[in-house]
Design an enzyme around this catalytic site. Structure first.
Site, PDB file in Angstrom:
ATOM      1  N   GLU A 257       0.267  -0.967   0.126  1.00  0.00           N
ATOM      2  CA  GLU A 257      -0.198  -0.084   0.151  1.00  0.00           C
ATOM      3  C   GLU A 257       1.049   1.843  -0.419  1.00  0.00           C
ATOM      4  OE1 GLU A 257      -2.704  -0.015  -0.557  1.00  0.00           O
ATOM      5  OE2 GLU A 257      -3.318  -2.834  -0.125  1.00  0.00           O
ATOM      6  N   CYS A 272       5.478 -10.233  -7.530  1.00  0.00           N
ATOM      7  CA  CYS A 272       6.340  -9.672  -6.949  1.00  0.00           C
ATOM      8  C   CYS A 272       5.522  -9.370  -6.333  1.00  0.00           C
ATOM      9  CB  CYS A 272       6.137  -8.251  -8.086  1.00  0.00           C
ATOM     10  SG  CYS A 272       6.342  -6.836  -7.465  1.00  0.00           S
TER      11      CYS A 272
HETATM   12 ZN   LIG Z   1      -2.927  -2.104  -4.836  1.00  0.00          ZN
HETATM   13 ZN   LIG Z   2       6.762  -5.818 -10.004  1.00  0.00          ZN
END
Ligand SMILES: [Zn+2]
Ligand SMILES: [Zn+2]
Length: 363
Positions: A257, A272
């Protein structure tokens, strides 16, 4: 299960860019750093540090929420992207409501999160603001009519954070163990952010392994009558136990976030931590760290050496009471409660970081 594959050429252009002015940023890396980043041109190749994205069902994020992929060039040239500067270089974390019954352990938990963010966003400073209770935010709340747990309203919390945000903040991130809702008609939300204002609020309530079980201890009595403005219902309200899994999930969420605050959009290039996630199982599938393309984005914003960042993350995972100064260690051993940082769930990441450092250091 489908594998999302991109050609080497496409990944290279997503990482480096064909525009000379943008590609110049890539050429500033050392040979070792480029060797590491370029492993991302062949995700899934035997022994590679990076893996392709796999899609397990139609409810996975990429299928359910088609978005324009953001390569490094699109990130770098985004006119709305916020970047830390000398006057605004601190990430503030604001805890809202209780984080557990045992004061000391919960204090440590929030400090572990802070320290993790400090390592992840290498080069910036990460500070904890003094904790606030739910009543201090003045937010609306309700009992969810199907899951029967307490929920607090995100819009009110964002307004509170806006007033609380220090002048030197790059961003402010509110975290809570209480479930959230964004409007009456919604069942729940994991979090909500206002990127232009550099703030967001996120809940870890649903990262409790028992949240979806019938015996979830956060359910309140069916007959409970709530009165807006009377926050006594939050006193002693259930909070999830602090386990290694909860710590891992919280670290993933808070960095994902906060990554958005830098203008990093959902990653569609390879596995990722910036991949979007639609549900907990998908979020658990995400790795803890960034792929090379997202790492390049963060590096340009933070200006760190890649090895320094990996070393800081590794230190956080390996750091426990054994690393305390003698006096602190003695105090910890003599106190009735001795808290060790539960990093068992980080074992895979720890090995991965060591491999990354090996790649960087072989000349
Ligand atoms: Zn997100
Ligand atoms: Zn990434």
């Amino acid at each position: 299960m489908n594998v999302v594959q991109h050609s080497e050429e496409k990944l290279r252009s997503a990482l480096v860019s064909k525009l000379p002015a943008v590609a110049k940023l890539y050429s500033d890396y050392t040979e070792g750093e480029r060797r590491l980043l370029e492993e991302g041109l062949h995700p899934g190749k035997r022994g590679s540090l990076f893996q392709p994205i796999t899609l397990h069902s139609d409810s996975d994020w990429i299928v359910a929420h088609p978005e324009e992929p953001q390569d490094f060039e699109a990130f770098y040239r985004d006119p709305y992207r916020k970047t830390p500067d000398t006057g605004h270089s601190t990430i503030y974390i604001q805890t809202i409501g209780s984080f557990g019954d045992v004061g000391l352990q919960t204090d440590r938990y929030v400090e572990w999160l802070r320290d993790y963010c400090q390592a992840f966003f290498c080069g910036l400073s990460v500070e904890l603001l003094p904790a606030v209770s739910v009543s201090e935010t003045g937010c609306s709340f309700r009992v969810n009519s199907s899951s029967h747990n307490l929920q607090i309203l995100t819009g009110d919390l964002l307004r509170f954070l806006g007033k609380r945000k220090p002048k030197d903040a790059f961003c402010i991130v509110g975290i809570t163990m209480i479930d959230l809702y964004p409007k009456d008609s919604w069942n729940f939300v994991f979090g909500q952010a206002s990127l232009s204002d550099g703030m967001g609020v996120f809940s870890f309530a649903r990262y409790d392994d028992h949240f979806y079980s019938r015996n979830y201890a956060g359910r309140v009595k069916k007959k409970l009558q709530l009165r807006q403005g009377d926050y006594s219902v939050f006193q002693g309200y259930y909070t999830p136990p602090i386990t290694s899994t909860l710590l891992l999930r919280s670290c993933k969420t808070i960095t994902h976030e906060t990554g958005h605050m830098f203008g990093i959009k959902h990653c569609q290039w390879m596995n990722c931590v910036m991949q979007g996630s639609n549900h907990l199982e998908e979020s658990d599938r995400r790795p803890l760290d960034l792929c090379p393309i997202c790492l390049h984005k963060l590096q340009v914003a933070g200006g760190f050496k890649i090895a320094d960042r990996y070393k800081a993350l590794l230190r956080w995972m390996e750091d426990d009471e054994s690393q305390l100064s003698e006096a602190e260690g003695a105090a910890a051993h003599h106190s009735a409660v001795h808290f060790h940082k539960p990093t068992e769930a980080f074992n895979e990441s720890r090995l991965w970081l060591r491999s990354c450092l090996d790649r960087l250091e072989i000349s």
